[in-house]
Design an enzyme around this catalytic site. Structure first.
Site, PDB file in Angstrom:
ATOM      1  N   ARG A 135      -2.439  -6.672  -6.880  1.00 57.44           N
ATOM      2  CA  ARG A 135      -3.687  -6.016  -7.304  1.00 57.44           C
ATOM      3  C   ARG A 135      -4.242  -6.728  -8.528  1.00 57.44           C
ATOM      4  O   ARG A 135      -3.557  -6.805  -9.557  1.00 57.44           O
ATOM      5  CB  ARG A 135      -3.428  -4.548  -7.667  1.00 57.44           C
ATOM      6  CG  ARG A 135      -2.898  -3.681  -6.522  1.00 57.44           C
ATOM      7  CD  ARG A 135      -4.018  -3.231  -5.602  1.00 57.44           C
ATOM      8  NE  ARG A 135      -3.487  -2.600  -4.414  1.00 57.44           N
ATOM      9  CZ  ARG A 135      -3.482  -1.284  -4.196  1.00 57.44           C
ATOM     10  NH1 ARG A 135      -3.983  -0.474  -5.102  1.00 57.44           N
ATOM     11  NH2 ARG A 135      -3.006  -0.785  -3.069  1.00 57.44           N
ATOM     12  N   ARG A 166       0.547   2.136 -16.562  1.00 63.46           N
ATOM     13  CA  ARG A 166       0.996   2.387 -15.182  1.00 63.46           C
ATOM     14  C   ARG A 166       0.473   1.389 -14.157  1.00 63.46           C
ATOM     15  O   ARG A 166       0.583   1.590 -12.956  1.00 63.46           O
ATOM     16  CB  ARG A 166       0.627   3.818 -14.780  1.00 63.46           C
ATOM     17  CG  ARG A 166      -0.832   4.077 -14.743  1.00 63.46           C
ATOM     18  CD  ARG A 166      -1.139   5.544 -15.021  1.00 63.46           C
ATOM     19  NE  ARG A 166      -2.502   5.594 -15.517  1.00 63.46           N
ATOM     20  CZ  ARG A 166      -3.548   5.753 -14.740  1.00 63.46           C
ATOM     21  NH1 ARG A 166      -3.422   5.950 -13.457  1.00 63.46           N
ATOM     22  NH2 ARG A 166      -4.761   5.729 -15.242  1.00 63.46           N
ATOM     23  N   HIS A 167      -0.131   0.295 -14.637  1.00 66.12           N
ATOM     24  CA  HIS A 167      -0.588  -0.749 -13.722  1.00 66.12           C
ATOM     25  C   HIS A 167       0.090  -2.082 -14.010  1.00 66.12           C
ATOM     26  O   HIS A 167       0.226  -2.471 -15.161  1.00 66.12           O
ATOM     27  CB  HIS A 167      -2.103  -0.981 -13.865  1.00 66.12           C
ATOM     28  CG  HIS A 167      -2.934   0.125 -13.314  1.00 66.12           C
ATOM     29  ND1 HIS A 167      -3.373   1.157 -14.088  1.00 66.12           N
ATOM     30  CD2 HIS A 167      -3.396   0.365 -12.061  1.00 66.12           C
ATOM     31  CE1 HIS A 167      -4.084   2.001 -13.340  1.00 66.12           C
ATOM     32  NE2 HIS A 167      -4.102   1.546 -12.096  1.00 66.12           N
ATOM     33  N   GLU A 182      -0.011   9.572 -10.536  1.00 65.39           N
ATOM     34  CA  GLU A 182      -0.029   9.353  -9.090  1.00 65.39           C
ATOM     35  C   GLU A 182       1.064   8.357  -8.728  1.00 65.39           C
ATOM     36  O   GLU A 182       1.101   7.259  -9.271  1.00 65.39           O
ATOM     37  CB  GLU A 182      -1.406   8.784  -8.712  1.00 65.39           C
ATOM     38  CG  GLU A 182      -1.504   8.341  -7.272  1.00 65.39           C
ATOM     39  CD  GLU A 182      -2.651   7.341  -7.076  1.00 65.39           C
ATOM     40  OE1 GLU A 182      -3.708   7.468  -7.721  1.00 65.39           O
ATOM     41  OE2 GLU A 182      -2.445   6.419  -6.257  1.00 65.39           O
ATOM     42  N   SER A 219      -0.403   7.416  -2.452  1.00 64.07           N
ATOM     43  CA  SER A 219      -1.606   7.837  -1.734  1.00 64.07           C
ATOM     44  C   SER A 219      -1.254   7.820  -0.271  1.00 64.07           C
ATOM     45  O   SER A 219      -0.424   7.026   0.163  1.00 64.07           O
ATOM     46  CB  SER A 219      -2.741   6.831  -1.907  1.00 64.07           C
ATOM     47  OG  SER A 219      -3.265   6.900  -3.175  1.00 64.07           O
ATOM     48  N   ARG A 267       6.578   3.101 -10.495  1.00 64.58           N
ATOM     49  CA  ARG A 267       6.104   4.316 -11.175  1.00 64.58           C
ATOM     50  C   ARG A 267       7.112   5.457 -11.029  1.00 64.58           C
ATOM     51  O   ARG A 267       7.238   6.297 -11.915  1.00 64.58           O
ATOM     52  CB  ARG A 267       4.752   4.759 -10.591  1.00 64.58           C
ATOM     53  CG  ARG A 267       3.601   3.871 -11.026  1.00 64.58           C
ATOM     54  CD  ARG A 267       2.278   4.451 -10.568  1.00 64.58           C
ATOM     55  NE  ARG A 267       1.174   3.576 -10.906  1.00 64.58           N
ATOM     56  CZ  ARG A 267      -0.101   3.850 -10.652  1.00 64.58           C
ATOM     57  NH1 ARG A 267      -0.421   4.973 -10.032  1.00 64.58           N
ATOM     58  NH2 ARG A 267      -1.042   3.008 -11.005  1.00 64.58           N
TER      59      ARG A 267
HETATM   60  P1  AMO Z   1      -3.146   2.992  -3.287  1.00 65.54           P
HETATM   61  O1  AMO Z   1      -4.136   1.939  -3.579  1.00 65.54           O
HETATM   62  O2  AMO Z   1      -3.410   4.333  -3.892  1.00 65.54           O
HETATM   63  O3  AMO Z   1      -3.048   3.259  -1.719  1.00 65.54           O
HETATM   64  O4  AMO Z   1      -1.702   2.510  -3.722  1.00 65.54           O
HETATM   65  C1  AMO Z   1      -0.556   3.251  -3.383  1.00 65.54           C
HETATM   66  C2  AMO Z   1       0.353   3.456  -4.584  1.00 65.54           C
HETATM   67  O5  AMO Z   1       0.726   2.225  -5.140  1.00 65.54           O
HETATM   68  C3  AMO Z   1       0.895   2.345  -6.542  1.00 65.54           C
HETATM   69  N1  AMO Z   1       0.000   1.411  -7.231  1.00 65.54           N
HETATM   70  C4  AMO Z   1       0.340   0.657  -8.294  1.00 65.54           C
HETATM   71  N2  AMO Z   1       1.495   0.558  -8.971  1.00 65.54           N
HETATM   72  C5  AMO Z   1       1.542  -0.320  -9.985  1.00 65.54           C
HETATM   73  N3  AMO Z   1       0.500  -1.098 -10.364  1.00 65.54           N
HETATM   74  C6  AMO Z   1      -0.676  -1.033  -9.708  1.00 65.54           C
HETATM   75  N4  AMO Z   1      -1.688  -1.826 -10.079  1.00 65.54           N
HETATM   76  C7  AMO Z   1      -0.799  -0.124  -8.625  1.00 65.54           C
HETATM   77  N5  AMO Z   1      -1.789   0.195  -7.759  1.00 65.54           N
HETATM   78  C8  AMO Z   1      -1.282   1.123  -6.929  1.00 65.54           C
HETATM   79  C9  AMO Z   1       0.577   3.761  -6.906  1.00 65.54           C
HETATM   80  C10 AMO Z   1      -0.268   4.217  -5.745  1.00 65.54           C
HETATM   81  O6  AMO Z   1      -0.204   5.595  -5.555  1.00 65.54           O
HETATM   82  N6  AMO Z   1      -2.984   1.808   1.620  1.00 65.54           N
HETATM   83  C11 AMO Z   1      -2.926   2.893   0.648  1.00 65.54           C
HETATM   84  C12 AMO Z   1      -1.733   3.775   0.878  1.00 65.54           C
HETATM   85  C13 AMO Z   1      -1.809   4.560   2.170  1.00 65.54           C
HETATM   86  O7  AMO Z   1      -2.795   5.309   2.372  1.00 65.54           O
HETATM   87  O8  AMO Z   1      -0.862   4.449   2.983  1.00 65.54           O
HETATM   88  C14 AMO Z   1      -2.882   2.310  -0.748  1.00 65.54           C
HETATM   89  O9  AMO Z   1      -2.631   1.155  -0.969  1.00 65.54           O
HETATM   90  O10 AMO Z   1       1.788   4.485  -6.976  1.00 65.54           O
END
Ligand code: AMO
Length: 443
Positions: free
Chosen positions: A220, A228-229, A366, A369, A417
């Protein structure tokens, strides 16, 4: 004499009265007159080694060693009466009286950090800049022991439920999750992307295998610094077919989370204790519509929410409310507005302004998702068009839905997380072996 086989520190209490061979690192060396004490650390724990002057060669070698020297010790295992029966601690139930000591590998310089300090109170940058050393600290080690346990428990719980483990490509031709947070890469003579999620491929997995799960890297391009990112994380994904509705998906995820909690509770106590942490209580996870959560925040905390999503402060507050009211460290927020969910999300049958999707929150953030997906070819084409995108760009994804794909849904969990919140770590980066953020590409 027959060559001794190396044993682990954790095995020493079973060898009292025997001569054994140990290998490990010197945590601390202490000299008391003619006696030298070494705290020896291997992958299983720490034990005290004492070098007496009546073994002059061993004593000579012991005088050479400093912190983080890798050494081999042969010696007699002796019980330490009155000491706790905890072989993991240097002050454990046994002590090794060395008869020989050899240096296996010698640091080229004095380590800049004393990793034997149980509380390693370093700032985050120092902790990460010296990662190859700080990973040797017991408390840091515990993070990764629990992390490994999480991966093991997740995989086991998925397998038990009939999910097939798959690995999907991370070099992809289209951005999956939309938005701008994707990394573009040069792929021979064309452009490609690093996968923002296994979303499309896990749905393809459903159309073939019905149930799949993946533990995989997610990229990402988040430009911001938060606790948390990170820009590269490990997703615990799953997708399941022939569902009745998205409640089925939540039920499966809930079962898996509770199984993980049980495994960590059973096998992770030593590591949890180093953080004064406890596993979450096992209670049914409350499911609250997002719109209702917004109302609760207004009523209970006077918090005004912009639009129909809640920010990170709102996530903290609603978690606090749910912990207080239902005794749960988890909460499902459901029915997110269509406008803020990806195009593949299933619109709610009663009110298509909302989706049959959810977020799972744990202790204020969170962690997942998920939801039901659109599984009908034509509906998906129409949705893509309605969102101003070109169905031609999604041709391969759309192919999944041409040949009888059942109603399905799934989730993506952020593994780091979970550990961050389980242990109360200040930053997610502490739960990543070698984290990547906007500024950090090394070590
Ligand atoms: P989403 O984009 O919400 O959903 O990502 C799912 C989970 O991944 C974690 N997450 C992260 N952890 C650390 N750093 C980040 N930058 C980061 N971004 C996301 C979070 C988040 O809840 N395809 C959908 C999932 C689905 O519907 O099956 C998705 O990617 O814990």
């Amino acid at each position: 004499m027959e060559e001794l086989k190396r044993i682990l520190v954790s095995e020493t209490p079973e060898h009292i009265g025997e001569t054994v061979k140990l290998c490990g690192w010197v945590s601390i060396r202490r000299d008391h007159g003619k006696l030298i004490f070494i705290e020896l650390r291997d992958r299983s724990g720490k034990v005290q080694v004492v070098i007496l002057p009546d073994h002059p060669e061993a004593a000579l070698a012991a005088k050479e060693v400093r912190s983080e020297y890798a050494i081999e010790v042969t010696g007699l295992v002796k019980a330490r009466p009155g000491k706790a029966e905890n072989a993991e601690q240097a002050t454990g139930s046994v002590e090794i009286e060395a008869t020989s000591l050899q240096i296996i590998s010698q640091p080229i310089e004095e380590p800049p950090i004393d990793v034997s300090n149980p509380e390693l109170s370093l700032n985050l940058d120092t902790l990460l800049n010296h990662r190859t050393l700080t990973l040797r600290n017991d408390k840091v080690h515990s993070i990764f022991s629990l992390y490994a346990l999480l991966l093991e428990a997740y995989a086991a719980a998925c397998r038990k439920r009939g999910f097939l483990e798959v690995k999907t490509p991370k070099i992809v031709s289209a951005a999956t999750e939309g938005g701008a947070n994707f990394f573009k890469i040069q792929y021979f003579d064309r452009e490609a992307f690093l996968a923002q999620s296994p979303q499309f491929y896990k749905q393809a997995g459903v159309s073939a295998f019905e149930r799949v799960f993946e533990i995989g890297t997610v990229f990402r391009a988040e430009p911001h610094f938060t606790t948390r990112h990170v820009n590269e994380y490990t997703g615990l994904d799953a997708e399941m077919g022939f569902i009745g509705n998205f409640e089925d998906v939540m039920a499966e995820l809930e079962g898996i989370m509770m199984e993980i909690v049980a495994v960590i509770g059973e096998r992770g106590q030593t590591d949890l204790a180093r953080y004064g942490a406890a596993t979450p209580p096992v209670v049914a996870i409350p499911r609250i519509r997002l719109a209702d959560a917004v109302e609760i925040l207004k009523r209970e905390y006077g918090k005004e929410t912009e639009g129909e999503d809640i920010d990170s402060e709102g996530e903290r507050m609603i978690s606090e409310y749910v912990a207080k009211t239902y005794g749960s460290d988890f909460i499902f927020l459901t029915h997110y507005p269509t406008a803020i969910r990806p195009f593949y999300s299933m619109p709610n049958a009663d009110d298509p302004k909302y989706t049959d999707t959810f977020d799972l929150l744990f202790r204020g953030i969170e962690i997942a998702s998920g939801g039901q997906r659109i599984h009908e070819y034509q509906v998906l084409v129409d949705t893509i068009k309605k969102r101003g995108m070109d169905p031609e760009a999604f041709k391969d994804y759309l192919d999944i839905f041409k040949y009888g794909t059942p109603p399905h849904g799934g989730w993506g969990l952020g593994s780091e997380r979970i550990i961050q919140k389980l242990l109360g770590l200040g930053s997610i980066k502490e739960a990543v072996l070698f984290p990547r953020d906007v500024k950090r590409l090394t070590p």
